[in-house]
Design a protein around this motif. Sequence first.
Motif, PDB file in Angstrom:
ATOM      1  N   GLN A 185      21.314 -22.550  17.555  1.00  0.00           N
ATOM      2  CA  GLN A 185      21.851 -23.878  17.560  1.00  0.00           C
ATOM      3  C   GLN A 185      22.753 -24.796  16.342  1.00  0.00           C
ATOM      4  OE1 GLN A 185      22.330 -25.748  21.004  1.00  0.00           O
ATOM      5  NE2 GLN A 185      24.057 -27.292  19.352  1.00  0.00           N
ATOM      6  N   ARG A 186      24.209 -24.036  16.821  1.00  0.00           N
ATOM      7  CA  ARG A 186      25.020 -24.914  15.325  1.00  0.00           C
ATOM      8  C   ARG A 186      24.233 -24.011  13.938  1.00  0.00           C
ATOM      9  NH1 ARG A 186      25.667 -30.691  14.436  1.00  0.00           N
ATOM     10  NH2 ARG A 186      27.616 -30.332  12.651  1.00  0.00           N
ATOM     11  N   GLY A 187      23.944 -22.039  14.327  1.00  0.00           N
ATOM     12  CA  GLY A 187      24.025 -21.605  12.881  1.00  0.00           C
ATOM     13  C   GLY A 187      22.099 -21.570  12.724  1.00  0.00           C
ATOM     14  N   VAL A 188      21.129 -22.298  13.317  1.00  0.00           N
ATOM     15  CA  VAL A 188      20.049 -23.227  13.314  1.00  0.00           C
ATOM     16  C   VAL A 188      19.246 -22.088  14.029  1.00  0.00           C
ATOM     17  CG1 VAL A 188      18.118 -24.693  13.392  1.00  0.00           C
ATOM     18  CG2 VAL A 188      20.061 -25.401  12.065  1.00  0.00           C
ATOM     19  N   SER A 189      19.072 -20.580  14.020  1.00  0.00           N
ATOM     20  CA  SER A 189      18.719 -19.731  14.719  1.00  0.00           C
ATOM     21  C   SER A 189      17.175 -20.034  15.279  1.00  0.00           C
ATOM     22  CB  SER A 189      17.846 -18.551  13.913  1.00  0.00           C
ATOM     23  OG  SER A 189      17.195 -17.295  14.704  1.00  0.00           O
ATOM     24  N   SER A 190      16.450 -19.275  16.639  1.00  0.00           N
ATOM     25  CA  SER A 190      15.199 -19.875  17.462  1.00  0.00           C
ATOM     26  C   SER A 190      14.358 -19.102  16.867  1.00  0.00           C
ATOM     27  CB  SER A 190      15.712 -19.088  18.574  1.00  0.00           C
ATOM     28  OG  SER A 190      15.155 -17.259  18.438  1.00  0.00           O
ATOM     29  N   GLU A 191      14.551 -18.086  15.696  1.00  0.00           N
ATOM     30  CA  GLU A 191      13.461 -18.047  14.288  1.00  0.00           C
ATOM     31  C   GLU A 191      13.167 -18.978  13.380  1.00  0.00           C
ATOM     32  OE1 GLU A 191      10.365 -16.606  13.221  1.00  0.00           O
ATOM     33  OE2 GLU A 191      11.453 -14.271  13.796  1.00  0.00           O
ATOM     34  N   PRO A 192      11.689 -19.986  13.096  1.00  0.00           N
ATOM     35  CA  PRO A 192      12.631 -20.716  12.340  1.00  0.00           C
ATOM     36  C   PRO A 192      12.097 -20.000  10.542  1.00  0.00           C
ATOM     37  CG  PRO A 192      10.395 -21.641  13.367  1.00  0.00           C
ATOM     38  CD  PRO A 192      11.267 -20.043  14.070  1.00  0.00           C
TER      39      PRO A 192
END
Length: 449
Positions: free
Chosen positions: A367-374
Amino acid sequence: MTNVRTSIDTLVVGAGQAGVAMSEHLGKLGVPHLVLERERIAERWRTGRWDSLVANGPAWHDRFPGMEFDGIGPDDFASKDQVADYFVAYAQKIEAPIRTGVEVTKVARMSGQAGFVVETSDGVIEARRVVVATGPFQRPVIAPIAPKDGDIHQIHSASYKNPAQLPEGAVLVVGAGSSGVQIADELRRAGREVYLSVGPHDRPPRAYRNRDFCWWLGVLGEWDAEVPRAGREHVTIAVSGARGGQTVDFRALAHQGMTLVGLTKSFENGVVTFETDLAENLKRGDENYLSLLDAADAYIERNGLDLPLEPEARRVHPDPACVTEPILALDLAGAGVTSIIWATGYAVDYGWLQVNAFDEKGKPRHQRGVSSEPGIYFLGLPWLSRRGSSFIWGVWHDARHIADHIVTQRKYLAYQDAVQREARSLEDEATSRESAALQMRKLSAVNVS
């Protein structure tokens, strides 16, 4: 691999425009970080493009906010080497912690604790976060329909440098986006006979009514569109800054000697076949072009701007013979075609990134470059947050968002660490009191006896 093992809060992989932008924002926010680049800063601009390439946007637009291009005017189009030099100078200006000549070979989550183990050609790094700033141009794609015999010279546009590198003879250029059309035009100007395979495309004006198309897309809000229009996800854009910037006009190129053909369909026994879609592709490109002119005219009237009329912009060249009587099959040897240039784009390559950040098709989940993998972030991809995300200025703004997210996460972790330190302190204090009480009891027992 050496035995060097270091640790860092945030590791950025790649020192192109995305990596440099990321370093600037992390540096401003005080986030300890390191940028690794397997070659030189902005290497793809230097060696991954053809010799005459210039930026597709003017210098006032295609840059970072913190520095202008040196030695060219704001309306000029920077050469590929000037763009590369710009990023080198920018990295020096912000004192970016970049290590070149270091390749990242594997990233995997650490077991039982936060962060990632990053294997590189120069040792192992432990990083709490990793920003993947390798961009979208990683693996050149040549269509599986490409002929398998060695009788014809075939290269991807990533390997094309100039007309002299090709054997004598005609050239088929497959793909009419920005790269394909510029390469085809350069070959035509060099005296080559050129066949250009034209698929679906957008065709904006280079400039209209004294404003560059980059300006028009800005004021019309097009750069900030968050998703592509349905059915237009894979449509290329035909625009060029070559020779001072001119609107791409396929009919004009045909009248100047280039032969246009439809989407390339197949190769068999030395014959290439094309779809019957050439006229339709040109028509849809015209519609895209005219819709932007209409939107610009409406904007000018709505805002009372004093910009000169440009009626010539709406003049359409008559259809050339290659459009009215399209070539549907071409004997390559008979036509003297000795080379094929595949201007068919790129695919990403994340084989080294062994984390749970991809969907079933191997595409990054974010989401806007923030991955689903923390702890994993992506930067520099098309449509990362908006239409402008893969452009120089767009990647700078996306990097700021990711840096803000990293800072927020660091604050949460700092709170957690503070709570744990306080708990340990209270525990130590309680232990100390117990020890003191025990000592007092022992002393009391001795005094009584």
